[in-house]
Design an enzyme around this catalytic site. Structure first.
Site, mmCIF file in Angstrom:
data_model
loop_
_atom_site.group_PDB
_atom_site.id
_atom_site.type_symbol
_atom_site.label_atom_id
_atom_site.label_comp_id
_atom_site.label_asym_id
_atom_site.label_seq_id
_atom_site.Cartn_x
_atom_site.Cartn_y
_atom_site.Cartn_z
ATOM 1 N N CYS A 378 0.832 -1.211 0.000
ATOM 2 C CA CYS A 378 0.000 0.000 0.000
ATOM 3 C C CYS A 378 0.870 1.266 0.000
ATOM 4 O O CYS A 378 1.391 1.636 -1.037
ATOM 5 C CB CYS A 378 -0.993 -0.031 1.151
ATOM 6 S SG CYS A 378 -2.389 1.057 0.830
ATOM 7 N N HIS A 500 -3.663 -4.841 0.231
ATOM 8 C CA HIS A 500 -3.044 -5.424 1.435
ATOM 9 C C HIS A 500 -3.186 -6.947 1.413
ATOM 10 O O HIS A 500 -4.158 -7.470 1.960
ATOM 11 C CB HIS A 500 -3.729 -4.893 2.699
ATOM 12 C CG HIS A 500 -3.490 -3.448 2.962
ATOM 13 N ND1 HIS A 500 -2.426 -3.007 3.715
ATOM 14 C CD2 HIS A 500 -4.175 -2.339 2.586
ATOM 15 C CE1 HIS A 500 -2.475 -1.684 3.787
ATOM 16 N NE2 HIS A 500 -3.517 -1.260 3.115
ATOM 17 N N GLU A 502 -1.818 -9.046 3.148
ATOM 18 C CA GLU A 502 -1.718 -9.632 4.494
ATOM 19 C C GLU A 502 -3.080 -9.987 5.092
ATOM 20 O O GLU A 502 -3.164 -10.873 5.930
ATOM 21 C CB GLU A 502 -0.940 -8.703 5.436
ATOM 22 C CG GLU A 502 -1.578 -7.366 5.774
ATOM 23 C CD GLU A 502 -1.225 -6.243 4.805
ATOM 24 O OE1 GLU A 502 -0.912 -6.527 3.633
ATOM 25 O OE2 GLU A 502 -1.293 -5.056 5.217
#
Ligand code: GLN
Length: 523
Positions: A378, A500, A502
């Site tokens: 990001c 993102h 994650e």
């Protein structure tokens, strides 16, 4: 629908979230379809407007909900996908009740905490649980028993208890069992916190005692006697060297046996995949060191990044050692090399605002010039584009309009131009991303169409894309003319993602960018 409610006493930060997530995992292993709700008694509508220093990571859900980091733990432990309604806050409850009052829904009644607020809480819990299609819903009540803020929620739970069948709602209370200087386990804080809970009309079925060492039998006997909970229902939650081991530890302590009997849930299966994941984790024989360059020196702010690195390492047979590097220190240093000579890779995560930014950019430049594996997430992606545009593509004043004047290679999203409100207004949640053939991105994902979670206001300026690509930084994934990934052909591993990854990483299914990053570091 069955409910397992988790409350906490004595103090915050005891690991209620991990207890709820682990209980959910255990029930899932036994063949049940589970979901979870987190109640946050603060007045904010959601965590989206909170400072990371106050609240840790803002976890982004697939529908764009900006939630408390516990929802990330639920998703990872139970391998589920949650939505914004799974995070109930005082703000959301009051907002709805006040809107109903203004509409005249209460037919002239005086609107009160009991029954109107408590009814709204119960209705939400039940609706969210039902809509999820699960059989068992974990409900974690944030805060500590005794807090003014959590009172209406505990009152709602008390009412639910008498409205639901006995076997359909169980309550787990998490407390602290400290040790005195002689090493004796002290039960008084637990006794007091259970007493406080019972004053509210709520009795726990199970007590989870957080402690340094396993609870001794005599400690369990004492808690059992004072708190009216059978010894078999006192679960020792002693320190574990990894949070993913907590479900196994709690199962060994008899949580599954007791809870399932109490709730009339027969064991349907014995799914071992979590145990196998733990075995893989323990058999790792190499360690990689990742330098994470950020300005928020607390690990909780990047919890999902840390976990995603762990997932990629479990799949790759190694362990991760994270070196947290303050971006402001890098910014001030005349030679950044000393921060990076002992790392195998450099990661620049998400972030906002000016402070420390030049340190991040220096770190990215170092990774690019020294062929060190790099992953930018990001803000990290945007800064990688800025770094490249400044030092390779001939715009030394390249920057983001978020940061100040210069050539705005990163600019506000067009739809953000008229946005005046802060909460819930970024580009949020899952969006489709198209990945170009014959790129690193495509090799990692193995397909051309993916969906990933977002949280940003700025993007790569479309007017400069051709110019940048001409100089060698490739945009390998996009959504229309919005750039979603960048990479540097010829570099060992240089990847940035506007999204993102994650947030979709799971212990048994690492996110492809993280897996690629870890494998590049192992080479
Ligand atoms: N500040 C950047 C933006 O708003 C990046 C956001 C982030 O890293 N989550 O676009």
């Amino acid at each position: 629908m069955k409910y397992v409610v988790v409350t906490g006493g004595v103090m915050s930060g005891l690991g209620k979230g991990i207890t709820a997530a682990s209980t959910g995992r255990i029930l899932k292993n036994k063949g049940y379809n589970v979901t979870a709700i987190k109640i946050d008694p603060y007045i904010n509508i959601d965590a989206g407007t909170m400072s990371p220093f106050q609240h840790g990571e803002v976890y982004v859900l697939k529908d764009g909900g900006e939630a408390d980091l516990d929802l990330g733990n639920y998703e990872r432990f139970m391998d589920i996908n949650l939505t914004s309604p799974h995070n109930i806050t005082t703000g959301k409850i009051y907002k709805t009740v006040i809107e109903k009052e203004r509409r005249g829904d209460y037919l002239g009644k005086t609107v009160q905490i009991i029954p109107h607020i408590t009814n709204e809480i119960k209705e939400r819990i039940r609706n969210v649980a039902k809509a999820s299609g699960a059989e068992i819903c974990l409900v974690e009540v944030g805060g500590t028993v005794g807090d003014i803020e959590s009172m209406p929620f505990l009152e709602a739970i008390r009412q639910m208890r008498s409205e639901e069948k006995v076997e359909d709602l169980a309550l787990i209370h998490v407390t602290l069992v400290p040790m005195d200087t002689m090493g004796d386990q002290k039960t008084k804080p637990t006794q007091h916190s259970v007493k406080e809970l019972r004053e509210l009309g709520v009795t726990p079925d199970i007590i989870v005692g957080r402690c340094k060492k396993p609870l001794e039998q005599s400690t369990k006997a004492k808690i059992s006697m004072f708190c009216d909970v059978p010894e078999a229902a006192i679960i020792s939650a002693h320190d574990a060297d990894d949070i993913y081991k907590v479900p196994l530890q709690m199962e060994k302590e008899g949580l599954a046996d007791y809870l399932m009997k109490r709730m009339n849930l027969p064991v349907r299966e014995d799914n071992q995949s979590w145990n196998q994941m733990i075995k893989r984790m323990e058999s790792a024989n190499r360690t990689i060191t990742v330098g994470i360059v950020s300005k928020y020196g607390i690990e909780d702010v990047y919890l999902s990044v840390k976990e995603a690195l762990k997932h990629a390492c479990i799949a790759s047979g190694c362990r991760v050692n994270i070196k947290w590097i303050e971006s402001e220190d890098v910014e001030k240093a005349s030679d950044p090399a000393r921060f990076f000579n002992d790392v195998d890779g450099i990661l620049v995560p998400g972030g906002f605002g000016n402070r420390g930014v030049e340190g991040n950019i220096k770190a990215i430049q170092y990774a690019r010039e020294h062929n060190i594996p790099f992953l930018g997430l990001c803000f990290g992606f945007q800064l990688a584009v800025i770094e490249f545009t400044r030092h390779v593509a001939g715009f030394p004043d390249a920057t983001s309009s978020e940061l100040g004047p210069g050539t705005h290679v990163i600019d506000l999203l067009p739809e953000q131009k008229d946005v005046k409100k802060m909460g819930g207004t970024m580009r949020l949640g899952e969006h489709m991303v198209w990945v170009k053939d014959n790129t690193l991105a495509h090799r990692l994902y193995g397909k051309g169409k993916i969906s990933e979670r977002h949280r940003h206001r700025y993007e790569v300026n479309p007017d400069l894309i051709d110019h940048i690509e001409h100089h060698g930084l490739i945009f390998s994934a996009k959504n229309d003319n919005r750039m979603e990934m960048c990479e540097l052909p010829g570099h060992k591993f240089f990847l940035g993602t506007q999204f993102h990854p994650e947030f979709k990483s799971r212990p048994e299914r690492p996110a492809p960018p993280f897996l690629g990053f870890v494998q590049a570091m192992l080479k």
